[in-house]
Design an enzyme around this catalytic site. Structure first.
Site, PDB file in Angstrom:
ATOM      1  N   HIS A 179     -35.213 -63.971 -18.060  1.00 57.77           N
ATOM      2  CA  HIS A 179     -34.776 -62.589 -18.297  1.00 57.77           C
ATOM      3  C   HIS A 179     -33.979 -62.070 -17.101  1.00 57.77           C
ATOM      4  CE1 HIS A 179     -35.908 -58.131 -18.885  1.00 57.77           C
ATOM      5  NE2 HIS A 179     -35.077 -58.446 -19.856  1.00 57.77           N
TER       6      HIS A 179
ATOM      7  N   ASP B 208     -27.329 -58.737 -18.819  1.00 60.71           N
ATOM      8  CA  ASP B 208     -26.779 -57.512 -19.405  1.00 60.71           C
ATOM      9  C   ASP B 208     -25.344 -57.306 -18.927  1.00 60.71           C
ATOM     10  OD1 ASP B 208     -29.479 -56.615 -20.430  1.00 60.71           O
ATOM     11  OD2 ASP B 208     -29.896 -56.660 -18.281  1.00 60.71           O
TER      12      ASP B 208
ATOM     13  N   HIS C 106     -27.765 -53.826 -15.533  1.00 63.66           N
ATOM     14  CA  HIS C 106     -28.659 -53.331 -16.588  1.00 63.66           C
ATOM     15  C   HIS C 106     -28.500 -51.834 -16.827  1.00 63.66           C
ATOM     16  CE1 HIS C 106     -32.415 -51.724 -18.277  1.00 63.66           C
ATOM     17  NE2 HIS C 106     -32.469 -52.862 -18.945  1.00 63.66           N
TER      18      HIS C 106
HETATM   19  O1  G3P Z   1     -32.456 -58.752 -24.273  1.00 60.68           O
HETATM   20  C1  G3P Z   1     -33.835 -58.629 -24.098  1.00 60.68           C
HETATM   21  C2  G3P Z   1     -34.178 -57.552 -23.102  1.00 60.68           C
HETATM   22  O2  G3P Z   1     -33.417 -57.756 -21.940  1.00 60.68           O
HETATM   23  C3  G3P Z   1     -33.951 -56.171 -23.623  1.00 60.68           C
HETATM   24  O3  G3P Z   1     -34.340 -55.163 -22.749  1.00 60.68           O
HETATM   25  O4  G3P Z   1     -33.911 -53.396 -21.106  1.00 60.68           O
HETATM   26  O5  G3P Z   1     -34.455 -55.687 -20.325  1.00 60.68           O
HETATM   27  O6  G3P Z   1     -32.255 -55.220 -21.344  1.00 60.68           O
HETATM   28  P1  G3P Z   1     -33.704 -54.855 -21.310  1.00 60.68           P
HETATM   29 MG    MG Z   2     -31.424 -57.227 -21.290  1.00 60.68          MG
END
Ligand code: G3P
Ligand code: MG
Length: 249
Positions: free
Chosen positions: A12, A41, A54
């Protein structure tokens, strides 16, 4: 349901909590721990350069201030996106999508590109990021999976690069989200792991799609979700999950 090319364990924001999120250093660390797949992101600078970040604002993860999308790339390129995390990463810059794509494709890795538009710029972000991905991954066997919480961004991405797979992101899916999956021609539903149930997994699979769960940092929870047939798990807990589920990297 054959032919899904993405590993079940996905780093992640590149390197989870071990490195500053959404940086090249994070992606390199994730890869060094054995992760073949990463999620990150992407948004646009004022002059429409796709880069990784992000938040809409710069404060949390850089030494800048204000809305990132209101600055040209020449300004954003000079920011420090590593010092907030730890001294070892001081000076780590915000990465451009093209630099990240070169690292990924050059090392045989795969990506989930989350389109994270600055509010108000959903369609243009979807269009520009999809076009960039189509060019950067041209001829590469595994294409990036594009996902977004922003419906308009995915519509624009679909219209710009229909061949790129799309995932619909939602915290807790409701009936409407099954319509969104259809309308977007999405291959996957990405939701909070807290919203995943065996029934949800069955229903999504019956529709010929995959279920991806974020953000799973507890190994027991990961075991449970994988047992239910969840197709992808995004984690910040890179070391523990890699050690426990090495076969899923
Ligand atoms: O794409 C999965 C996850 O990253 C979504 O939440 O806020 O971490 O971008 P966030
Ligand atoms: Mg994400």
């Amino acid at each position: 349901m054959n032919g899904w090319p993405y590993p079940r364990l996905i780093a992640h924001r590149g390197g989870g909590s071990l490195a500053p999120e959404n940086t090249l250093a994070a992606l390199k660390l994730g890869a060094s721990l054995g992760y073949r797949a990463s999620e990150f992101d992407v948004k646009l600078s004022r002059d429409a350069v796709p880069f990784l970040l992000h938040d809409s604002k710069l404060e949390r993860t850089t030494n800048g201030a204000g809305i990132a999308g209101e600055f040209d790339w020449s300004v954003l390129a000079g920011l420090d996106a590593g010092a907030w995390h730890s001294p070892a990463y001081r000076g780590e810059p915000l990465p451009r999508l093209d630099d990240v794509a070169r690292f990924i494709t050059g090392n045989g890795l795969v990506a989930n590109v989350e389109i994270k538009p600055t509010p108000g710029f959903e369609a243009v972000t979807g269009r520009v990021v999809a076009r960039a991905c189509a060019e950067l991954w041209a001829g590469i066997p595994v294409q990036p999976l594009l996902s977004s919480f922003a419906y308009e961004a995915l519509v624009a991405a679909r219209d710009e690069a229909p061949h790129l797979p799309r995932g619909w992101l939602i915290e807790t899916p409701t009936e409407t989200d099954f319509d969104c999956l259809e309308k977007l021609g999405a291959v996957s539903l990405h939701c909070s792991h807290r919203a995943v149930t065996p029934d949800l997994v069955s229903r999504v699979h019956e529709g010929g799609r995959r279920v991806m769960a974020w953000t799973v940092n507890d190994a027991e929870r990961a075991e449970c979700l994988l047992g239910w047939g969840v197709d992808g798990i995004f984690t910040d807990n890179l070391r523990e999950l890699a050690a426990r589920f090495r076969g899923y990297l």
